[in-house]
Design a protein around this motif. Structure first.
Motif, PDB file in Angstrom:
ATOM      1  N   GLY A 126       0.709  -1.150  -0.027  1.00 41.64           N
ATOM      2  CA  GLY A 126      -0.074  -0.036  -0.109  1.00 41.64           C
ATOM      3  C   GLY A 126       0.954   1.262   0.124  1.00 41.64           C
ATOM      4  N   VAL A 127       2.298   1.048  -0.163  1.00 36.99           N
ATOM      5  CA  VAL A 127       3.187   2.344  -0.148  1.00 36.99           C
ATOM      6  C   VAL A 127       3.562   2.570  -1.408  1.00 36.99           C
ATOM      7  CG1 VAL A 127       5.051   3.394   0.813  1.00 36.99           C
ATOM      8  CG2 VAL A 127       3.486   1.860   2.235  1.00 36.99           C
ATOM      9  N   ALA A 128       3.215   3.658  -1.958  1.00 37.98           N
ATOM     10  CA  ALA A 128       3.509   4.150  -3.570  1.00 37.98           C
ATOM     11  C   ALA A 128       5.157   4.503  -3.662  1.00 37.98           C
ATOM     12  CB  ALA A 128       2.683   5.518  -3.824  1.00 37.98           C
ATOM     13  N   LYS A 129       5.586   3.931  -4.633  1.00 40.56           N
ATOM     14  CA  LYS A 129       7.103   4.155  -5.295  1.00 40.56           C
ATOM     15  C   LYS A 129       7.344   5.749  -4.906  1.00 40.56           C
ATOM     16  CE  LYS A 129      10.448   2.710  -8.253  1.00 40.56           C
ATOM     17  NZ  LYS A 129      10.832   1.761  -9.582  1.00 40.56           N
ATOM     18  N   ARG A 130       6.529   6.429  -5.623  1.00 45.71           N
ATOM     19  CA  ARG A 130       6.742   7.899  -5.801  1.00 45.71           C
ATOM     20  C   ARG A 130       5.791   8.740  -4.866  1.00 45.71           C
ATOM     21  NH1 ARG A 130       6.423   5.862 -10.875  1.00 45.71           N
ATOM     22  NH2 ARG A 130       8.526   5.567 -11.978  1.00 45.71           N
ATOM     23  N   SER A 131       5.711   8.126  -3.376  1.00 45.19           N
ATOM     24  CA  SER A 131       4.651   8.809  -2.807  1.00 45.19           C
ATOM     25  C   SER A 131       4.789  10.330  -2.407  1.00 45.19           C
ATOM     26  CB  SER A 131       5.011   8.290  -1.462  1.00 45.19           C
ATOM     27  OG  SER A 131       4.149   8.783  -0.280  1.00 45.19           O
ATOM     28  N   LEU A 132       3.831  11.153  -2.427  1.00 43.32           N
ATOM     29  CA  LEU A 132       3.835  12.306  -2.197  1.00 43.32           C
ATOM     30  C   LEU A 132       4.190  12.793  -0.785  1.00 43.32           C
ATOM     31  CD1 LEU A 132       0.815  13.791  -4.212  1.00 43.32           C
ATOM     32  CD2 LEU A 132       3.174  13.778  -4.978  1.00 43.32           C
ATOM     33  N   HIS A 133       4.342  11.922  -0.102  1.00 41.11           N
ATOM     34  CA  HIS A 133       4.796  11.912   1.375  1.00 41.11           C
ATOM     35  C   HIS A 133       6.303  12.588   1.154  1.00 41.11           C
ATOM     36  CE1 HIS A 133       1.941  10.747   4.194  1.00 41.11           C
ATOM     37  NE2 HIS A 133       1.357   9.932   3.242  1.00 41.11           N
TER      38      HIS A 133
END
Length: 182
Positions: A126-133
């Motif tokens: 559930g963690v995006a590779k290019r996370s906006l975090h």
């Protein structure tokens, strides 16, 4: 089609695209208002730190307050600090205005360093590779005293960025990217 007609049609399409991209900002500006102080209260669920802060007044962001928010929303795993997009704060403030509450935001995750993001990705799909975090453009939150699904519904209605709903973990992801939901 003549060259002039083609260019005219292309210009109209470009203007339409720009207006469509700006529409969510117009929706947000309706709520944020220019003359009211914008104050937020946070409680970080991992560090147990609290922050009550007025980050903007009379439509002007307070650079000292923004710096404190950058530190507060740091990657708590590495202590790395990154600038937080002030529009993200405006979305949180606008949500409170729409919900007619001034409850405390419970922060699960703010900024994430690339190292932290990679570690989390290795443990969860559930963690995006290019996370906006990693760009200071996202926060995972709850709002004290409010049902998380209602917080999600409010964020979706603002159409000001991405909204992810994690019912099992009881939090909402808010970001300043493209308008989308999951």
């Amino acid at each position: 089609m003549k060259r002039r007609s083609f260019l005219h049609l292309g210009a109209k399409a470009a203007v339409g695209f720009i207006v469509a991209q700006a529409a969510p900002a117009w929706a947000l500006s309706r709520i944020t208002g220019q003359n009211r102080p914008r104050t937020l209260s946070f409680y970080h669920t991992h560090t147990h730190e609290r922050l009550d802060i007025t980050y903007a007044n009379a439509g002007i962001y307070d650079p000292v307050a923004l710096k404190k928010i950058n530190t507060y929303l740091r990657d708590f795993r590495t202590s790395k600090i990154h600038s937080i997009d002030p529009t993200l704060l405006d979305i949180l403030w606008a949500m409170q205005q729409e919900m007619r509450c001034n409850s405390t935001y419970e922060v699960i995750s703010g900024y994430r360093s690339p190292e932290t993001n990679n570690t989390l990705r290795s443990r969860s799909r559930g963690v995006a590779k290019r996370s906006l975090h990693m760009k200071g453009m996202a926060v995972d939150i709850r709002l004290s005293g409010q049902k998380t699904r209602l917080v999600r519904d409010c964020a979706v209605a603002l159409k000001s960025g991405g909204v992810g709903y994690y019912a099992d973990s009881d939090f909402v992801h808010i970001d300043t990217g493209k308008v989308r939901t999951w």
